[in-house]
Design a protein around this motif. Sequence first.
Motif, PDB file in Angstrom:
ATOM      1  N   HIS A  30     105.380  -3.326  -0.712  1.00 34.81           N
ATOM      2  CA  HIS A  30     104.570  -4.003   0.311  1.00 34.81           C
ATOM      3  C   HIS A  30     103.086  -3.816  -0.009  1.00 34.81           C
ATOM      4  CE1 HIS A  30     108.442  -2.870   2.147  1.00 34.81           C
ATOM      5  NE2 HIS A  30     108.358  -4.027   2.781  1.00 34.81           N
ATOM      6  N   ARG A  31     102.705  -4.168  -1.230  1.00 37.14           N
ATOM      7  CA  ARG A  31     101.333  -3.914  -1.676  1.00 37.14           C
ATOM      8  C   ARG A  31     100.296  -4.728  -0.923  1.00 37.14           C
ATOM      9  NH1 ARG A  31     101.733  -3.429  -8.277  1.00 37.14           N
ATOM     10  NH2 ARG A  31     103.475  -1.952  -8.351  1.00 37.14           N
ATOM     11  N   LEU A 139      93.202   4.976  15.667  1.00 35.06           N
ATOM     12  CA  LEU A 139      94.516   4.471  16.059  1.00 35.06           C
ATOM     13  C   LEU A 139      94.518   4.034  17.520  1.00 35.06           C
ATOM     14  CD1 LEU A 139      96.757   7.094  14.253  1.00 35.06           C
ATOM     15  CD2 LEU A 139      96.859   4.635  13.861  1.00 35.06           C
ATOM     16  N   TRP A 140      93.852   4.799  18.349  1.00 30.89           N
ATOM     17  CA  TRP A 140      93.857   4.502  19.778  1.00 30.89           C
ATOM     18  C   TRP A 140      93.066   3.235  20.093  1.00 30.89           C
ATOM     19  CZ3 TRP A 140      89.689   4.603  23.303  1.00 30.89           C
ATOM     20  CH2 TRP A 140      90.064   4.441  24.632  1.00 30.89           C
ATOM     21  N   ARG A 141      91.940   3.043  19.416  1.00 31.31           N
ATOM     22  CA  ARG A 141      91.091   1.886  19.721  1.00 31.31           C
ATOM     23  C   ARG A 141      91.523   0.616  19.006  1.00 31.31           C
ATOM     24  NH1 ARG A 141      86.090   1.677  15.709  1.00 31.31           N
ATOM     25  NH2 ARG A 141      85.361   0.124  17.195  1.00 31.31           N
ATOM     26  N   GLY A 142      92.390   0.740  17.987  1.00 31.22           N
ATOM     27  CA  GLY A 142      92.781  -0.438  17.222  1.00 31.22           C
ATOM     28  C   GLY A 142      94.267  -0.757  17.305  1.00 31.22           C
ATOM     29  N   PRO A 143      95.091  -0.236  16.390  1.00 30.07           N
ATOM     30  CA  PRO A 143      96.512  -0.605  16.346  1.00 30.07           C
ATOM     31  C   PRO A 143      97.276  -0.341  17.640  1.00 30.07           C
ATOM     32  CG  PRO A 143      95.879   0.524  14.324  1.00 30.07           C
ATOM     33  CD  PRO A 143      94.708   0.622  15.250  1.00 30.07           C
ATOM     34  N   ALA A 144      96.824   0.649  18.450  1.00 32.07           N
ATOM     35  CA  ALA A 144      97.559   0.965  19.686  1.00 32.07           C
ATOM     36  C   ALA A 144      97.553  -0.188  20.674  1.00 32.07           C
ATOM     37  CB  ALA A 144      96.967   2.219  20.341  1.00 32.07           C
ATOM     38  N   ARG A 145      96.629  -1.136  20.518  1.00 33.14           N
ATOM     39  CA  ARG A 145      96.571  -2.261  21.438  1.00 33.14           C
ATOM     40  C   ARG A 145      97.709  -3.247  21.198  1.00 33.14           C
ATOM     41  NH1 ARG A 145      90.585  -4.209  20.243  1.00 33.14           N
ATOM     42  NH2 ARG A 145      91.454  -3.848  18.159  1.00 33.14           N
ATOM     43  N   THR A 146      98.196  -3.340  19.975  1.00 32.93           N
ATOM     44  CA  THR A 146      99.265  -4.286  19.653  1.00 32.93           C
ATOM     45  C   THR A 146     100.574  -3.595  19.281  1.00 32.93           C
ATOM     46  OG1 THR A 146      98.428  -4.389  17.377  1.00 32.93           O
ATOM     47  CG2 THR A 146      97.665  -6.075  18.912  1.00 32.93           C
ATOM     48  N   LEU A 147     100.481  -2.439  18.628  1.00 32.49           N
ATOM     49  CA  LEU A 147     101.674  -1.680  18.213  1.00 32.49           C
ATOM     50  C   LEU A 147     101.691  -0.372  18.991  1.00 32.49           C
ATOM     51  CD1 LEU A 147     101.212  -2.264  14.373  1.00 32.49           C
ATOM     52  CD2 LEU A 147     102.641  -3.603  15.915  1.00 32.49           C
ATOM     53  N   ALA A 205     105.636   7.319  11.732  1.00 29.63           N
ATOM     54  CA  ALA A 205     104.966   6.425  12.682  1.00 29.63           C
ATOM     55  C   ALA A 205     104.156   5.347  11.958  1.00 29.63           C
ATOM     56  CB  ALA A 205     104.065   7.238  13.616  1.00 29.63           C
ATOM     57  N   LEU A 206     103.456   5.731  10.889  1.00 29.47           N
ATOM     58  CA  LEU A 206     102.683   4.744  10.140  1.00 29.47           C
ATOM     59  C   LEU A 206     103.590   3.700   9.491  1.00 29.47           C
ATOM     60  CD1 LEU A 206     100.018   7.038   8.414  1.00 29.47           C
ATOM     61  CD2 LEU A 206      99.708   5.578  10.418  1.00 29.47           C
ATOM     62  N   LEU A 207     104.706   4.142   8.943  1.00 20.53           N
ATOM     63  CA  LEU A 207     105.650   3.194   8.349  1.00 20.53           C
ATOM     64  C   LEU A 207     106.264   2.288   9.419  1.00 20.53           C
ATOM     65  CD1 LEU A 207     107.489   5.374   5.677  1.00 20.53           C
ATOM     66  CD2 LEU A 207     105.578   3.806   5.370  1.00 20.53           C
ATOM     67  N   MET A 208     106.495   2.843  10.616  1.00 22.96           N
ATOM     68  CA  MET A 208     106.990   2.013  11.719  1.00 22.96           C
ATOM     69  C   MET A 208     105.967   0.938  12.087  1.00 22.96           C
ATOM     70  SD  MET A 208     108.783   4.831  14.231  1.00 22.96           S
ATOM     71  CE  MET A 208     108.854   3.659  15.590  1.00 22.96           C
ATOM     72  N   MET A 209     104.682   1.296  12.037  1.00 24.01           N
ATOM     73  CA  MET A 209     103.637   0.307  12.293  1.00 24.01           C
ATOM     74  C   MET A 209     103.687  -0.824  11.268  1.00 24.01           C
ATOM     75  SD  MET A 209     100.546   2.955  13.235  1.00 24.01           S
ATOM     76  CE  MET A 209      99.298   1.760  12.782  1.00 24.01           C
ATOM     77  N   VAL A 210     103.865  -0.447  10.007  1.00 18.74           N
ATOM     78  CA  VAL A 210     103.942  -1.463   8.951  1.00 18.74           C
ATOM     79  C   VAL A 210     105.158  -2.355   9.158  1.00 18.74           C
ATOM     80  CG1 VAL A 210     104.229  -1.837   6.478  1.00 18.74           C
ATOM     81  CG2 VAL A 210     102.712  -0.027   7.291  1.00 18.74           C
ATOM     82  N   VAL A 211     106.300  -1.740   9.468  1.00 18.73           N
ATOM     83  CA  VAL A 211     107.529  -2.517   9.653  1.00 18.73           C
ATOM     84  C   VAL A 211     107.393  -3.465  10.845  1.00 18.73           C
ATOM     85  CG1 VAL A 211     109.971  -2.348  10.274  1.00 18.73           C
ATOM     86  CG2 VAL A 211     109.018  -0.805   8.555  1.00 18.73           C
ATOM     87  N   GLN A 212     106.798  -2.986  11.930  1.00 10.67           N
ATOM     88  CA  GLN A 212     106.607  -3.854  13.093  1.00 10.67           C
ATOM     89  C   GLN A 212     105.689  -5.028  12.760  1.00 10.67           C
ATOM     90  OE1 GLN A 212     105.489  -2.111  16.803  1.00 10.67           O
ATOM     91  NE2 GLN A 212     107.253  -0.762  16.912  1.00 10.67           N
ATOM     92  N   GLN A 217     105.060 -10.785  11.560  1.00  3.91           N
ATOM     93  CA  GLN A 217     104.661 -11.844  10.636  1.00  3.91           C
ATOM     94  C   GLN A 217     105.844 -12.742  10.292  1.00  3.91           C
ATOM     95  OE1 GLN A 217     102.952  -9.735   7.319  1.00  3.91           O
ATOM     96  NE2 GLN A 217     100.965  -9.457   8.321  1.00  3.91           N
ATOM     97  N   LEU A 218     107.025 -12.111  10.103  1.00  2.84           N
ATOM     98  CA  LEU A 218     108.221 -12.898   9.812  1.00  2.84           C
ATOM     99  C   LEU A 218     108.577 -13.800  10.983  1.00  2.84           C
ATOM    100  CD1 LEU A 218     110.570 -13.497   7.893  1.00  2.84           C
ATOM    101  CD2 LEU A 218     111.805 -11.579   8.900  1.00  2.84           C
ATOM    102  N   GLU A 219     108.478 -13.268  12.207  1.00  9.67           N
ATOM    103  CA  GLU A 219     108.770 -14.072  13.386  1.00  9.67           C
ATOM    104  C   GLU A 219     107.776 -15.231  13.514  1.00  9.67           C
ATOM    105  OE1 GLU A 219     108.660 -11.284  16.543  1.00  9.67           O
ATOM    106  OE2 GLU A 219     110.643 -10.421  16.119  1.00  9.67           O
ATOM    107  N   GLU A 220     106.501 -14.968  13.229  1.00 10.56           N
ATOM    108  CA  GLU A 220     105.500 -16.036  13.298  1.00 10.56           C
ATOM    109  C   GLU A 220     105.760 -17.102  12.253  1.00 10.56           C
ATOM    110  OE1 GLU A 220     101.805 -14.048  12.855  1.00 10.56           O
ATOM    111  OE2 GLU A 220     101.811 -13.160  14.867  1.00 10.56           O
ATOM    112  N   ARG A 221     106.137 -16.676  11.042  1.00  9.16           N
ATOM    113  CA  ARG A 221     106.439 -17.654   9.995  1.00  9.16           C
ATOM    114  C   ARG A 221     107.671 -18.473  10.357  1.00  9.16           C
ATOM    115  NH1 ARG A 221     105.507 -14.125   4.412  1.00  9.16           N
ATOM    116  NH2 ARG A 221     103.243 -13.823   4.680  1.00  9.16           N
ATOM    117  N   ASN A 222     108.683 -17.816  10.932  1.00 11.07           N
ATOM    118  CA  ASN A 222     109.872 -18.554  11.357  1.00 11.07           C
ATOM    119  C   ASN A 222     109.525 -19.569  12.436  1.00 11.07           C
ATOM    120  OD1 ASN A 222     111.553 -17.187   9.584  1.00 11.07           O
ATOM    121  ND2 ASN A 222     112.155 -15.644  11.075  1.00 11.07           N
TER     122      ASN A 222
END
Length: 474
Positions: A30-31, A139-147, A205-212, A217-222
């Motif tokens: 997932h580069r 993390l709190w001010r950024g990704p935590a808002r969506t993930l 947790a970081l890998l879970m963020m990437v997977v989510q 992205q896959l759902e949006e593309r579908n």
Amino acid sequence: MSIDIRTLFVVHVLVSLTLAVLMFVFWRGHRNTPGLGHWTFGTALLGLGLLGGGLRGAVPDFFSIVVANVLGIVCLASFWNGIRLFDGRPARWTMPLLATAATLAFQMHQTYMAHDTPSRMVVVSLLNAGGCMLCAYELWRGPARTLRTPALLAAALFGVIAATLAFRGLSVALLSTAPDLFASTPAQAVHYLVSLISKILIVVALLMMVVQRLQRQLEERNADLEVAQVRSEQASRAKSEFLATMSHELRTPLNAIIGFSDVQRREMFGPLGHPRYREYAADIHASGVHLLDLITSILDISKAQAGKLEVIPIDVDPRLMLDASLLLIRGAADAKRIRLSIEPAPAPSTCRADPQALKQILLNLLSNAVKFTPEGGAVTVLLRGLPDGAVAFVVRDSGIGISASDLPRLMKPFEQAARGYAQHNGGTGLGLPLVDSLVRLHGGTLHIESAVGVGTTVTVRLPPAPHPLLAAAS
């Protein structure tokens, strides 16, 4: 129960190096994920820094103390910038690099000049605690808002590690005993134990963020693909409706033009007078027939692409169908002094085909052969039965030929190999695609062999008719 700090530290090193390997493997797949490379780099630096610290006494102090502590600062800076990139913000390395340079200078001074181990451990512990708090804040001010769940978990774990580092630094500052990396103190035990568990959970947790994110992205593309598919279907329906309307609107006046011009050129109600009128009527009739054939071909191609073109195979005499097609094309061949012949061969007495479709196949192949063969050339037709009961129609010409690279393209509508030649001879690029569609609907195959300047051989193979007994049983 006392905790062996040295054993706990070794486990800490091994786990950190293992996490670095796992992160590297995940990153290779997932580069393109923003920030993941920074997290992988930071995890590797963490493992190397701990390994260097664990080798204290076995390697020079420069590597086990100075370099090991500097790697810890760079590790947290890499995590911090990775979080920013993951959130769509730019990385900032100026302040982390200044902090790294200051840490390097301070460690060198305290190790080789002041020999002040307590202050060195206090400063490094507090700097690392500050780096962990910065990661938690990002993390709190950024990704935590969506993930929410994985980002908040990672932020909380960074905060816990920061608390244990601060506790460790303060305990060293307040204790009067000389500190050591493997000193069995409550602060050391709590820090190593909590840090070991927290780092594993942070990576998860970081890998879970990437997977989510990848899942979203896959759902949006579908969703985009579904919208595109709906629009394509709507456009296809609109095209079919337009063609159906146009077929009626165009064919009605064309049939009238063709009918009335035929009456005039035959002079069915008396002479027209001047001979030019008869010629003009013949030209009008020929142009109308040509235009009607072109409209019919376009409609058939559109039906084939929409899967609505149908054939109704019955038992027909292939030789009669071929003779009728040759009769229609012989005038065009004679006009160009092209030798149009049938090779003598035992012809099958029957084949299974839709008569109208088979006639269209043969007319298109013969028309193309005559059209793309220069004056004085030859077009040869062969009809033969195959051992498995199939029937093959072979049309061979001595025309301009087709290059191998052009063959796939010519199976698409409106594509032509020799555009100038086709324009001069009235080619539209619909013949071969329509023949291919009709042959496929029969369950047959179309095979083309050609070479530029040599000629073209087209073979249409129609499958054998089912055995009467098998057909009745089915």
